[in-house]
Design an enzyme around this catalytic site. Structure first.
Site, PDB file in Angstrom:
ATOM      1  N   LYS A 172     -32.894 -60.556  31.616  1.00  0.00           N
ATOM      2  CA  LYS A 172     -33.721 -59.791  30.670  1.00  0.00           C
ATOM      3  C   LYS A 172     -35.129 -60.362  30.565  1.00  0.00           C
ATOM      4  O   LYS A 172     -36.118 -59.609  30.566  1.00  0.00           O
ATOM      5  CB  LYS A 172     -33.033 -59.764  29.304  1.00  0.00           C
ATOM      6  N   GLY A 226     -38.177 -58.688  20.420  1.00  0.00           N
ATOM      7  CA  GLY A 226     -39.247 -59.618  20.103  1.00  0.00           C
ATOM      8  C   GLY A 226     -40.048 -60.004  21.326  1.00  0.00           C
ATOM      9  O   GLY A 226     -41.264 -60.214  21.251  1.00  0.00           O
ATOM     10  N   ASP A 250     -31.084 -69.524  23.435  1.00  0.00           N
ATOM     11  CA  ASP A 250     -30.280 -68.311  23.284  1.00  0.00           C
ATOM     12  C   ASP A 250     -28.781 -68.575  23.376  1.00  0.00           C
ATOM     13  O   ASP A 250     -27.979 -67.676  23.084  1.00  0.00           O
ATOM     14  CB  ASP A 250     -30.674 -67.281  24.343  1.00  0.00           C
ATOM     15  N   LYS A 294     -34.635 -65.313  14.749  1.00  0.00           N
ATOM     16  CA  LYS A 294     -34.113 -64.467  15.820  1.00  0.00           C
ATOM     17  C   LYS A 294     -33.700 -63.119  15.229  1.00  0.00           C
ATOM     18  O   LYS A 294     -34.162 -62.737  14.155  1.00  0.00           O
ATOM     19  CB  LYS A 294     -32.939 -65.169  16.515  1.00  0.00           C
TER      20      LYS A 294
END
Length: 441
Positions: free
Chosen positions: A22, A95, A320, A347
């Site tokens: 991603k 974000g 993450d 987050k």
């Protein structure tokens, strides 16, 4: 109300792929859009977050087509050649899209309006706004630092030096994108090295960078106003997506899985190092470098894990993965402590608080002290049976679906739509390996 149930299972087995990375996909779309000429992207992520970036680049005048091989052809506008969007940009939950587009537009003479979903509108943009206003951008944000916001850029920016602390790959990348349209040398100094996908990809597009890396951080110098060269990019599988499968295979006795062609960029795989220190049996095979990014096939066997104490130096390369690392800690022998997790509070949810509360709800002893998380491992499977509120956070949702597989009675989640933002086929992939995740009403 639609809910989802993750049933207990004995083991998982099989060979699978995960979606394209991603983080790399966002950058590929933006940089190919700043190229004069046609570029080709192979393996682009289909996550909703990435689709938001693609839609935004179309609003700036970039064109996309899909060829017979399902690769994406990009017809860029060149640095400084973007048009002003005629409507506000809806960035959904992303974000990354927001910060990179803010950086890119800072040195473009245009005004644009950015908004997103409820979760994105709760994430502060204060640190990035500080850097971009120093470059000359005019930014008006709700409650000073939150979306929706309006940004008016300028192409009369002078080169400057930026110190980034605490470390942030997204802020660094936003400043690098801004520097592309600044005449002269921009310098970016990181207090600690973060993921370097933007630097790698800039060099794929022919942008000369001077990078000095040391034990205390990194200095990057970029000379702007150069033309980006068209290229072909191949995107590896997303390690952050693979992380959930890796932990599930480690924890379920008798499990053995293979995940093919996963990105193993050194600035992304802190989790692998930590899991190996905990006793995880993880082997990397068929390593190669494509489009500047390291990738490999990851082979995982079930393992008996031991608790670990993780210093804050791991945060930039593991940021993450802390939700799924927390699940691993639940089933590790001993007490695990993760330090320096303040960044988790900004987050998709306040992940630090959410993790502690949801684990406690499930009978796991988990406590927060300042920005550290302590988890006491279990000697047997927790009972389960709880209904988990995911806070519409995709990584919380996937982590507790994995958790449910290792309980005695399973776990119910109030939603999983958030998973589409990063790993759209997660349920199918897990069930293919042997999970039993199903929809209930």
């Amino acid at each position: 109300m639609v809910q989802w149930f993750s049933a207990p299972v004995e083991k998982i087995k099989g060979t699978v792929n995960v979606p394209g990375d991603k983080s790399i996909s966002h950058r590929a779309l933006i940089l190919s859009g700043l190229t004069l000429g046609n570029s080709l992207i192979k393996g682009l992520s289909t996550a909703e977050d990435v689709i938001k970036t693609k839609n935004s680049m179309e609003a700036f005048g970039v064109s996309f087509t899909t060829n017979l091989n399902n690769d994406l052809e990009v017809f860029g506008c060149g640095v400084g050649g973007l048009r002003e969007p005629c409507d506000f940009l809806d960035l959904g939950n992303s974000g990354t899209s927001t910060r990179l587009i803010m950086g890119m537009s800072t040195t473009q003479p245009m005004t644009l309006h950015l908004s997103g979903d409820q979760s994105l509108r709760k994430r502060s943009m204060q640190a990035l706004i500080h850097h971009l206003t120093n470059l000359g951008a005019q930014i008006t944000a709700k409650s000073n630092y939150f979306l929706p916001l309006t940004i008016t850029g300028t192409n009369f920016t002078l080169p400057s030096t930026h110190f980034i602390h605490p470390p942030s790959a997204q802020i660094k990348s936003a400043l690098l994108l801004a520097a592309l349209n600044i005449e002269g040398e921009t310098t970016i100094i990181e207090s600690q090295r973060t993921r370097d996908h933007t630097e790698i990809m800039l060099q794929n597009f022919g942008v000369p960078l001077h990078i000095e890396t040391s034990e205390t951080g990194q200095k990057i110098k970029l000379n702007g106003r150069c033309d980006l060269q068209k290229c072909t990019l191949s995107i590896p599988g997303d390690f952050s997506s693979a992380a959930f499968l890796i932990v599930a295979a480690l924890l379920l006795p008798g499990s053995e899985i293979t995940i093919e062609k996963v990105g193993i960029n050194p600035t992304r795989i802190g989790l692998l190092s930590l899991l190996k220190k905990m006793g995880g049996k993880i082997i990397l095979e068929h390593s190669q470098t494509i489009s500047g990014e390291d990738q490999a096939t990851i082979h995982v066997k079930s393992s008996k894990l031991k608790a670990i104490t993780v210093p804050d130096s791991y945060v930039p390369i593991t940021i993450d993965e802390y939700p799924i690392l927390s699940i691993a800690a639940v089933y590790a022998e001993g007490t695990s402590i993760f330090h320096g997790l303040h960044a988790l509070r900004n987050k998709e949810s306040d992940r630090l608080t959410t993790l502690a509360h949801r684990l406690s709800q499930c009978g796991i002893k988990a406590t927060i002290t300042h920005d550290s998380l302590t988890i006491h491992g279990q000697s047997k499977r927790p009972y389960g049976g709880e209904i988990i509120d995911t806070s519409f956070d995709h990584r919380i949702a996937m982590s507790f679906l994995i958790f449910g597989m290792m309980t005695e009675s399973g776990i119910t989640l109030n939603e999983i739509d958030s998973i589409k933002t990063s790993f759209p086929n997660f349920i199918d992939t897990m069930n293919e390996l042997g999970a039993e995740i199903s929809c209930i009403t």
